[in-house]
Design a protein around this motif. Sequence first.
Motif, PDB file in Angstrom:
ATOM      1  N   GLY A   1       0.875 -11.695  15.107  1.00 40.81           N
ATOM      2  CA  GLY A   1       1.241 -13.090  15.361  1.00 40.81           C
ATOM      3  C   GLY A   1       0.064 -14.031  15.180  1.00 40.81           C
ATOM      4  O   GLY A   1       0.203 -15.108  14.582  1.00 40.81           O
ATOM      5  N   ILE A   2      -1.109 -13.633  15.664  1.00 35.63           N
ATOM      6  CA  ILE A   2      -2.301 -14.474  15.511  1.00 35.63           C
ATOM      7  C   ILE A   2      -2.661 -14.628  14.032  1.00 35.63           C
ATOM      8  O   ILE A   2      -2.988 -15.735  13.580  1.00 35.63           O
ATOM      9  N   ILE A   3      -2.584 -13.546  13.276  1.00 34.22           N
ATOM     10  CA  ILE A   3      -2.872 -13.614  11.835  1.00 34.22           C
ATOM     11  C   ILE A   3      -1.885 -14.558  11.151  1.00 34.22           C
ATOM     12  O   ILE A   3      -2.278 -15.404  10.335  1.00 34.22           O
ATOM     13  N   LEU A   4      -0.609 -14.433  11.479  1.00 29.87           N
ATOM     14  CA  LEU A   4       0.406 -15.285  10.844  1.00 29.87           C
ATOM     15  C   LEU A   4       0.257 -16.750  11.237  1.00 29.87           C
ATOM     16  O   LEU A   4       0.455 -17.644  10.411  1.00 29.87           O
ATOM     17  N   ILE A   5      -0.097 -17.019  12.486  1.00 27.91           N
ATOM     18  CA  ILE A   5      -0.334 -18.400  12.914  1.00 27.91           C
ATOM     19  C   ILE A   5      -1.519 -18.988  12.156  1.00 27.91           C
ATOM     20  O   ILE A   5      -1.461 -20.140  11.701  1.00 27.91           O
ATOM     21  N   ALA A   6      -2.585 -18.197  11.985  1.00 30.68           N
ATOM     22  CA  ALA A   6      -3.747 -18.675  11.222  1.00 30.68           C
ATOM     23  C   ALA A   6      -3.341 -18.999   9.790  1.00 30.68           C
ATOM     24  O   ALA A   6      -3.738 -20.026   9.234  1.00 30.68           O
ATOM     25  N   TYR A   7      -2.544 -18.126   9.189  1.00 32.45           N
ATOM     26  CA  TYR A   7      -2.085 -18.344   7.817  1.00 32.45           C
ATOM     27  C   TYR A   7      -1.216 -19.601   7.740  1.00 32.45           C
ATOM     28  O   TYR A   7      -1.405 -20.448   6.860  1.00 32.45           O
ATOM     29  N   PHE A   8      -0.269 -19.749   8.649  1.00 34.50           N
ATOM     30  CA  PHE A   8       0.598 -20.921   8.693  1.00 34.50           C
ATOM     31  C   PHE A   8      -0.227 -22.200   8.849  1.00 34.50           C
ATOM     32  O   PHE A   8      -0.017 -23.180   8.127  1.00 34.50           O
ATOM     33  N   MET A   9      -1.161 -22.173   9.786  1.00 41.20           N
ATOM     34  CA  MET A   9      -1.985 -23.362  10.040  1.00 41.20           C
ATOM     35  C   MET A   9      -2.834 -23.708   8.818  1.00 41.20           C
ATOM     36  O   MET A   9      -3.052 -24.886   8.533  1.00 41.20           O
ATOM     37  N   ASN A  10      -3.282 -22.698   8.089  1.00 42.19           N
ATOM     38  CA  ASN A  10      -4.045 -22.937   6.869  1.00 42.19           C
ATOM     39  C   ASN A  10      -3.161 -23.518   5.766  1.00 42.19           C
ATOM     40  O   ASN A  10      -3.529 -24.505   5.128  1.00 42.19           O
ATOM     41  N   ILE A  11      -2.012 -22.933   5.543  1.00 43.46           N
ATOM     42  CA  ILE A  11      -1.103 -23.381   4.476  1.00 43.46           C
ATOM     43  C   ILE A  11      -0.684 -24.831   4.682  1.00 43.46           C
ATOM     44  O   ILE A  11      -0.570 -25.595   3.728  1.00 43.46           O
ATOM     45  N   PHE A  12      -0.468 -25.216   5.926  1.00 41.63           N
ATOM     46  CA  PHE A  12      -0.033 -26.584   6.216  1.00 41.63           C
ATOM     47  C   PHE A  12      -1.184 -27.504   6.610  1.00 41.63           C
ATOM     48  O   PHE A  12      -0.979 -28.576   7.182  1.00 41.63           O
ATOM     49  N   SER A  13      -2.407 -27.081   6.269  1.00 39.00           N
ATOM     50  CA  SER A  13      -3.623 -27.894   6.409  1.00 39.00           C
ATOM     51  C   SER A  13      -3.933 -28.330   7.840  1.00 39.00           C
ATOM     52  O   SER A  13      -4.505 -29.391   8.055  1.00 39.00           O
ATOM     53  N   PHE A  14      -3.549 -27.511   8.819  1.00 39.64           N
ATOM     54  CA  PHE A  14      -3.938 -27.793  10.200  1.00 39.64           C
ATOM     55  C   PHE A  14      -5.353 -27.294  10.467  1.00 39.64           C
ATOM     56  O   PHE A  14      -6.039 -27.805  11.347  1.00 39.64           O
ATOM     57  N   ILE A  15      -5.761 -26.255   9.724  1.00 37.90           N
ATOM     58  CA  ILE A  15      -7.126 -25.737   9.797  1.00 37.90           C
ATOM     59  C   ILE A  15      -7.602 -25.443   8.382  1.00 37.90           C
ATOM     60  O   ILE A  15      -6.796 -25.241   7.477  1.00 37.90           O
ATOM     61  N   LYS A  16      -8.917 -25.426   8.209  1.00 38.30           N
ATOM     62  CA  LYS A  16      -9.497 -25.158   6.893  1.00 38.30           C
ATOM     63  C   LYS A  16      -9.582 -23.656   6.654  1.00 38.30           C
ATOM     64  O   LYS A  16      -9.849 -22.888   7.572  1.00 38.30           O
ATOM     65  N   LYS A  17      -9.378 -23.264   5.402  1.00 40.28           N
ATOM     66  CA  LYS A  17      -9.439 -21.837   5.069  1.00 40.28           C
ATOM     67  C   LYS A  17     -10.854 -21.282   5.183  1.00 40.28           C
ATOM     68  O   LYS A  17     -11.032 -20.076   5.288  1.00 40.28           O
ATOM     69  N   ASP A  18     -11.844 -22.143   5.170  1.00 38.13           N
ATOM     70  CA  ASP A  18     -13.227 -21.691   5.322  1.00 38.13           C
ATOM     71  C   ASP A  18     -13.816 -22.183   6.646  1.00 38.13           C
ATOM     72  O   ASP A  18     -15.015 -22.293   6.796  1.00 38.13           O
ATOM     73  N   GLY A  19     -12.937 -22.422   7.615  1.00 39.13           N
ATOM     74  CA  GLY A  19     -13.380 -22.893   8.918  1.00 39.13           C
ATOM     75  C   GLY A  19     -13.559 -21.755   9.914  1.00 39.13           C
ATOM     76  O   GLY A  19     -12.977 -20.678   9.763  1.00 39.13           O
ATOM     77  N   VAL A  20     -14.337 -22.022  10.925  1.00 45.52           N
ATOM     78  CA  VAL A  20     -14.625 -21.020  11.946  1.00 45.52           C
ATOM     79  C   VAL A  20     -13.338 -20.542  12.632  1.00 45.52           C
ATOM     80  O   VAL A  20     -13.138 -19.337  12.825  1.00 45.52           O
ATOM     81  N   LEU A  21     -12.449 -21.455  12.988  1.00 40.82           N
ATOM     82  CA  LEU A  21     -11.220 -21.081  13.685  1.00 40.82           C
ATOM     83  C   LEU A  21     -10.378 -20.113  12.858  1.00 40.82           C
ATOM     84  O   LEU A  21      -9.837 -19.133  13.392  1.00 40.82           O
ATOM     85  N   PHE A  22     -10.262 -20.353  11.565  1.00 45.38           N
ATOM     86  CA  PHE A  22      -9.478 -19.470  10.697  1.00 45.38           C
ATOM     87  C   PHE A  22     -10.040 -18.052  10.732  1.00 45.38           C
ATOM     88  O   PHE A  22      -9.297 -17.077  10.886  1.00 45.38           O
TER      89      PHE A  22
ATOM     90  N   VAL B   1     -12.079 -16.689  13.041  1.00 44.65           N
ATOM     91  CA  VAL B   1     -11.999 -16.120  14.383  1.00 44.65           C
ATOM     92  C   VAL B   1     -10.579 -15.619  14.670  1.00 44.65           C
ATOM     93  O   VAL B   1     -10.395 -14.521  15.221  1.00 44.65           O
ATOM     94  N   MET B   2      -9.581 -16.393  14.301  1.00 40.70           N
ATOM     95  CA  MET B   2      -8.203 -15.969  14.504  1.00 40.70           C
ATOM     96  C   MET B   2      -7.906 -14.695  13.718  1.00 40.70           C
ATOM     97  O   MET B   2      -7.225 -13.792  14.226  1.00 40.70           O
ATOM     98  N   ASN B   3      -8.403 -14.614  12.489  1.00 41.60           N
ATOM     99  CA  ASN B   3      -8.185 -13.413  11.686  1.00 41.60           C
ATOM    100  C   ASN B   3      -8.923 -12.205  12.262  1.00 41.60           C
ATOM    101  O   ASN B   3      -8.390 -11.090  12.253  1.00 41.60           O
ATOM    102  N   ILE B   4     -10.118 -12.416  12.775  1.00 41.29           N
ATOM    103  CA  ILE B   4     -10.870 -11.312  13.385  1.00 41.29           C
ATOM    104  C   ILE B   4     -10.130 -10.787  14.610  1.00 41.29           C
ATOM    105  O   ILE B   4      -9.931  -9.572  14.759  1.00 41.29           O
TER     106      ILE B   4
END
Length: 80
Positions: A13-34, A36-39
Amino acid sequence: MSYNDIVGTIGVGIILIAYFMNIFSFIKKDGVLFYVMNIIGASLACYASILINYLPFIILEATWAMVSVLGLVKVLKKND
């Protein structure tokens, strides 16, 4: 749901939320949050895969977590 199902579901779920947030530009794909969520997500999913002894996903999720750590290190070095 069993313990390993709960851990795995949270991780994925965390991985999918990170992906969703990236696709819809809520977070940057090269940002710390992205990263950290994937880790966190990949580590939890890897742990769940270890609990059920499913080697293909252990390899997949461990690799996903390690690559995310490398990406995070790269971003943190770039921001210095």
